[in-house]
Design an enzyme around this catalytic site. Structure first.
Site, PDB file in Angstrom:
ATOM      1  N   GLY A  11       1.039  -1.202  -0.431  1.00 27.36           N
ATOM      2  CA  GLY A  11       0.362  -0.031   0.484  1.00 27.36           C
ATOM      3  C   GLY A  11       1.232   1.226   0.073  1.00 27.36           C
ATOM      4  O   GLY A  11       1.806   1.193  -0.389  1.00 27.36           O
ATOM      5  N   CYS A  12       0.456   2.172   0.555  1.00 27.04           N
ATOM      6  CA  CYS A  12       1.041   3.142   0.754  1.00 27.04           C
ATOM      7  C   CYS A  12       2.695   3.058   1.217  1.00 27.04           C
ATOM      8  O   CYS A  12       3.087   2.872   2.420  1.00 27.04           O
ATOM      9  CB  CYS A  12       0.427   4.545   1.140  1.00 27.04           C
ATOM     10  N   PHE A  13       3.641   4.168   0.325  1.00 22.26           N
ATOM     11  CA  PHE A  13       4.394   3.652   0.485  1.00 22.26           C
ATOM     12  C   PHE A  13       5.524   3.723   1.597  1.00 22.26           C
ATOM     13  O   PHE A  13       6.051   4.153   2.447  1.00 22.26           O
ATOM     14  CB  PHE A  13       6.198   3.340   0.057  1.00 22.26           C
TER      15      PHE A  13
END
Length: 176
Positions: A11-13
């Site tokens: 998901g969001c890094f």
């Protein structure tokens, strides 16, 4: 061996750096993009879900200090491995979870780890995280690197607001 690389999409890094950054033996955690067909993609391009890339982190680590299997255990505890459509409130191909392996040994370890999590019964739904051979990794723009350090307030609100913090706390009891 000594220096190796591990690549994970979760998901969001922004949310994938801090969990690994705090361990001895981890030399660097770089936010970026991998798995797609576009050369040198930008954040805006990847967010269109048309490049085939996923937001990911590339971890440089010393396997004499921290084993790949330990990194896999950390990875499983910071994602929802049962979500095939993205991670938490981030939806789409670019936010799907994946393990990108850099060797046959890593692939086998990743497959064993995934099967062990499935067999554990921890989750009632199937473990759907993909396992791929590592591809070219493109570092993200500078403002994405070490986001949790550069923007701690926003990072903290995002991890809570996205649902990630609550999921981790509920399932693993150790969100920090």
């Amino acid at each position: 061996m000594a220096i190796q690389y591990a690549t994970f999409a979760g998901g969001c890094f922004w949310c994938m750096v801090k969990p690994f950054d705090q361990y001895d033996g981890v030399h660097s955690v770089t936010s970026g993009y991998t798995g797609g067909h576009t050369v040198n993609p930008t954040y805006n391009e990847v967010c269109t879900n048309t490049t085939g890339h996923r937001e990911a982190v590339e971890i440089e680590f010393d396997d004499r200090v921290i084993r790949y299997e330990e990194l896999l255990n950390i990875f499983w505890q910071v994602i929802d491995p049962t979500d095939a459509g993205g991670q938490f409130h981030d939806r789409g191909e670019s936010y799907k979870s994946a393990i990108y392996t850099h060797s046959d040994e890593q692939r086998l370890a990743a497959e064993r780890s995934k099967q062990a999590l499935q067999d554990s019964g921890k989750f009632s739904a199937p473990i759907v995280t993909d396992i791929f051979q590592a591809d070219v990794f493109y570092p993200a723009e500078d403002y994405h690197q070490q986001y949790y350090k550069k923007n701690p307030g926003h990072y903290a609100r995002y991890t809570v607001g996205s649902g990630r913090a609550g999921f981790i706390e509920k399932n693993w009891g150790n969100y920090s």
